[in-house]
Design a protein around this motif. Structure first.
Motif, PDB file in Angstrom:
ATOM      1  N   LEU A   2      23.086   4.723  79.435  1.00  0.00           N
ATOM      2  CA  LEU A   2      24.319   5.006  78.640  1.00  0.00           C
ATOM      3  C   LEU A   2      25.499   5.085  79.458  1.00  0.00           C
ATOM      4  N   ARG A   3      25.403   5.627  80.630  1.00  0.00           N
ATOM      5  CA  ARG A   3      26.222   5.741  81.541  1.00  0.00           C
ATOM      6  C   ARG A   3      26.828   4.342  81.906  1.00  0.00           C
ATOM      7  N   ALA A   4      25.907   3.624  82.220  1.00  0.00           N
ATOM      8  CA  ALA A   4      26.334   2.197  82.375  1.00  0.00           C
ATOM      9  C   ALA A   4      27.186   1.453  81.450  1.00  0.00           C
ATOM     10  N   LEU A   5      26.717   1.743  80.238  1.00  0.00           N
ATOM     11  CA  LEU A   5      27.188   0.847  79.150  1.00  0.00           C
ATOM     12  C   LEU A   5      28.583   1.458  78.773  1.00  0.00           C
ATOM     13  N   SER A   6      28.938   2.790  79.228  1.00  0.00           N
ATOM     14  CA  SER A   6      30.252   3.250  78.956  1.00  0.00           C
ATOM     15  C   SER A   6      31.134   2.517  79.580  1.00  0.00           C
ATOM     16  N   GLY A   7      30.850   1.879  80.751  1.00  0.00           N
ATOM     17  CA  GLY A   7      32.108   0.909  81.479  1.00  0.00           C
ATOM     18  C   GLY A   7      32.288  -0.228  80.707  1.00  0.00           C
ATOM     19  N   LEU A   8      31.584  -0.503  79.915  1.00  0.00           N
ATOM     20  CA  LEU A   8      32.112  -1.945  78.986  1.00  0.00           C
ATOM     21  C   LEU A   8      33.532  -1.910  78.524  1.00  0.00           C
ATOM     22  N   THR A   9      34.397  -2.892  78.742  1.00  0.00           N
ATOM     23  CA  THR A   9      35.734  -3.015  78.211  1.00  0.00           C
ATOM     24  C   THR A   9      35.543  -3.487  76.889  1.00  0.00           C
ATOM     25  N   THR A  10      36.742  -3.715  76.100  1.00  0.00           N
ATOM     26  CA  THR A  10      36.886  -4.199  74.713  1.00  0.00           C
ATOM     27  C   THR A  10      35.934  -5.491  74.630  1.00  0.00           C
ATOM     28  N   ARG A  11      36.656  -6.434  75.702  1.00  0.00           N
ATOM     29  CA  ARG A  11      35.528  -7.652  75.858  1.00  0.00           C
ATOM     30  C   ARG A  11      34.427  -7.686  76.016  1.00  0.00           C
ATOM     31  N   GLY A  12      34.027  -6.768  76.755  1.00  0.00           N
ATOM     32  CA  GLY A  12      32.497  -6.782  76.935  1.00  0.00           C
ATOM     33  C   GLY A  12      31.781  -6.202  75.659  1.00  0.00           C
ATOM     34  N   ARG A  13      32.419  -5.145  74.932  1.00  0.00           N
ATOM     35  CA  ARG A  13      31.733  -4.839  73.701  1.00  0.00           C
ATOM     36  C   ARG A  13      31.559  -5.688  72.434  1.00  0.00           C
ATOM     37  N   CYS A  14      32.886  -6.756  72.576  1.00  0.00           N
ATOM     38  CA  CYS A  14      32.664  -7.620  71.629  1.00  0.00           C
ATOM     39  C   CYS A  14      31.890  -8.444  71.821  1.00  0.00           C
ATOM     40  N   LEU A  15      31.465  -9.157  73.212  1.00  0.00           N
ATOM     41  CA  LEU A  15      30.542 -10.257  73.460  1.00  0.00           C
ATOM     42  C   LEU A  15      29.132  -9.611  73.113  1.00  0.00           C
ATOM     43  N   LEU A  16      29.015  -8.186  73.486  1.00  0.00           N
ATOM     44  CA  LEU A  16      27.630  -7.596  73.135  1.00  0.00           C
ATOM     45  C   LEU A  16      27.569  -7.726  71.747  1.00  0.00           C
TER      46      LEU A  16
END
Length: 424
Positions: A2-16
């Motif tokens: 979860l700590r690693a996923l917290s660094g996702l940007t808006t672009r990364g979250r949208c891509l996921l």
């Protein structure tokens, strides 16, 4: 995870999210090719997040201030070193160091490729405009990937302490006559004859012990004079700095308090370098520094460091209860003073010992006007009261050059010293 996923940007979250949606559609439509694309789209931001998270833990940095003590208006420099541990490649690194407004603008650096076999050297200038104990930092690093899918922020270095001392202006000359320039103490001393030691005398005041009347000097001056045995002369000069917040006007580097601090520092160091013992005190008699005349650079640093950390006092009036100079000559740097404060400064001062004052026309620091005809009536009244009490007074405004103010003070001291010597 979860700590690693917290660094996702808006672009990364949208891509996921798009990958998860594509995977769901592939099951509904039974499209294996769409599932392969979905797996790739989901894996890309996850792999980038783990990679950047690991890179963040392998960064190191160091900071050095050159110099660690700097005066107002003098340039300084901060040197940074950035490196990474291990062979894992690093993405783009954005560095931002915390710099207070009094030291200049906040620097930012972008390091695109950080090598693993050497350190990257960075530097930026400091231009301090306000004295004080300043804190540089913290240094923060933001690590991002080339796709902009993930970023992590890390504090690499905490705060570093920078001492910004007041500006010291070069002064020339010393007051001559009875006092500093002549190597005398400025008090009224009489040698009464063979076998009798020198004594210090002053005018009789109501309540003085009549047993201390010095009859020889009384006969010479045709007024009652008493011995000052309880306050022997210790030599040197006392510089009094009035740092009450209510006594000064203006804010920031243009405040009257900053001018007063700089002038007091210049006078104290000038007298010490001329071979005099200097005692620096506040308007309440608190000793800030006591430097012997033969001291070196160490004693200059003591004075400057104390003044760098000096904060405005909250008392409204001057309260002493004793001679602030303890028998020494006194040079007072004063802000706005009330009649009661003038009386408090003068009531314990022997008239035979020289007392000088630089009185700041503090309203001028608010209006920006520095002309004699525009001086506040309170300033003129304070000047008259101090001179009536035997003080030599020079008025300074926001545009007054410090060497000129000191030269006028020396001339005033010389005239008053001649009058004192002639009165005997």
């Amino acid at each position: 995870m979860l700590r690693a996923l917290s660094g996702l940007t808006t672009r990364g979250r949208c891509l996921l999210a798009a990958g998860v949606a594509a995977a769901a559609c592939s099951f509904v439509l039974n499209e294996r090719d769409l599932l392969r694309v979905a797996v790739f789209v989901i894996a890309l931001p996850l792999l980038v997040a783990f990679f950047i998270s690991a890179t963040r833990l392998r960064l190191g940095a160091a900071r050095s201030l050159r110099p660690e003590r700097v005066s107002v208006g003098s340039p300084g420099e901060v040197q940074l070193e950035l490196w990474r541990n291990g062979r894992l490649p690093a993405g783009e690194v954005l560095l931002e160091d915390g710099v207070p407004y009094a030291l200049g603008s906040r620097p930012r650096f972008v390091v695109e490729r950080l090598p693993h076999d050497r350190r990257v050297a960075l530097r930026y200038p400091l231009q301090p405009v306000l004295r004080g104990i300043q804190q540089v930092g913290p240094l923060r690093a933001t690590i991002t990937d080339p796709f902009g899918l993930c970023e992590f922020e890390r504090e690499l270095i905490a705060h570093s302490r920078l001492v910004v001392v007041p500006k010291v202006v070069g002064l020339w000359g010393l007051p001559s006559g009875a006092g500093i320039g002549a190597g005398d103490d400025g008090s009224i001393r009489l040698h009464a004859g063979q076998g009798e030691s020198d004594v210090i005398v002053r005018q009789y005041r109501q309540g003085d012990d009549l047993r201390k009347v010095h009859w020889r000097s009384t006969a010479r001056r045709d007024e009652i004079m008493v011995r000052v045995e309880e306050r022997p002369w210790r030599g040197g000069t006392t510089v009094l700095l009035d740092h009450r917040a209510a006594a000064h006007h203006g804010t920031g580097p243009a405040a009257s308090l900053e001018w007063a601090v700089s002038f007091a520092a210049s006078v104290a160091l000038h007298l010490r370098r001329s071979g005099h013992r200097v005692r620096l005190i506040t308007e309440h008699g608190l000793t800030l520094a006591d430097t012997p005349g033969e001291g070196g650079e160490h004693y200059d640093n003591v004075v400057l460091d104390v003044l760098a950390a000096l904060q405005p006092a909250h008392q409204r009036d001057i309260t002493l209860g004793h001679d602030p100079a303890e028998g020494q000559e006194l040079i007072a740097v004063l802000g706005t003073v009330s009649n009661e404060s003038v009386h408090e400064l003068s009531r314990y001062r022997p008239r035979g010992i020289r007392s000088l004052a630089v009185l700041l026309d503090t309203p001028g620091w608010s209006s920006g006007v520095n002309r004699p005809e525009n001086r506040a009536a309170a300033t003129e009244e304070s000047v008259a009261l101090l001179r009536a009490a035997g003080w030599g007074v020079v008025v300074a405004g926001p545009g007054s050059p410090m060497p000129q103010v000191w030269a006028e003070l020396c001339q005033t001291a010389t005239r008053r010293g001649t009058l004192i010597g002639g009165g005997l």
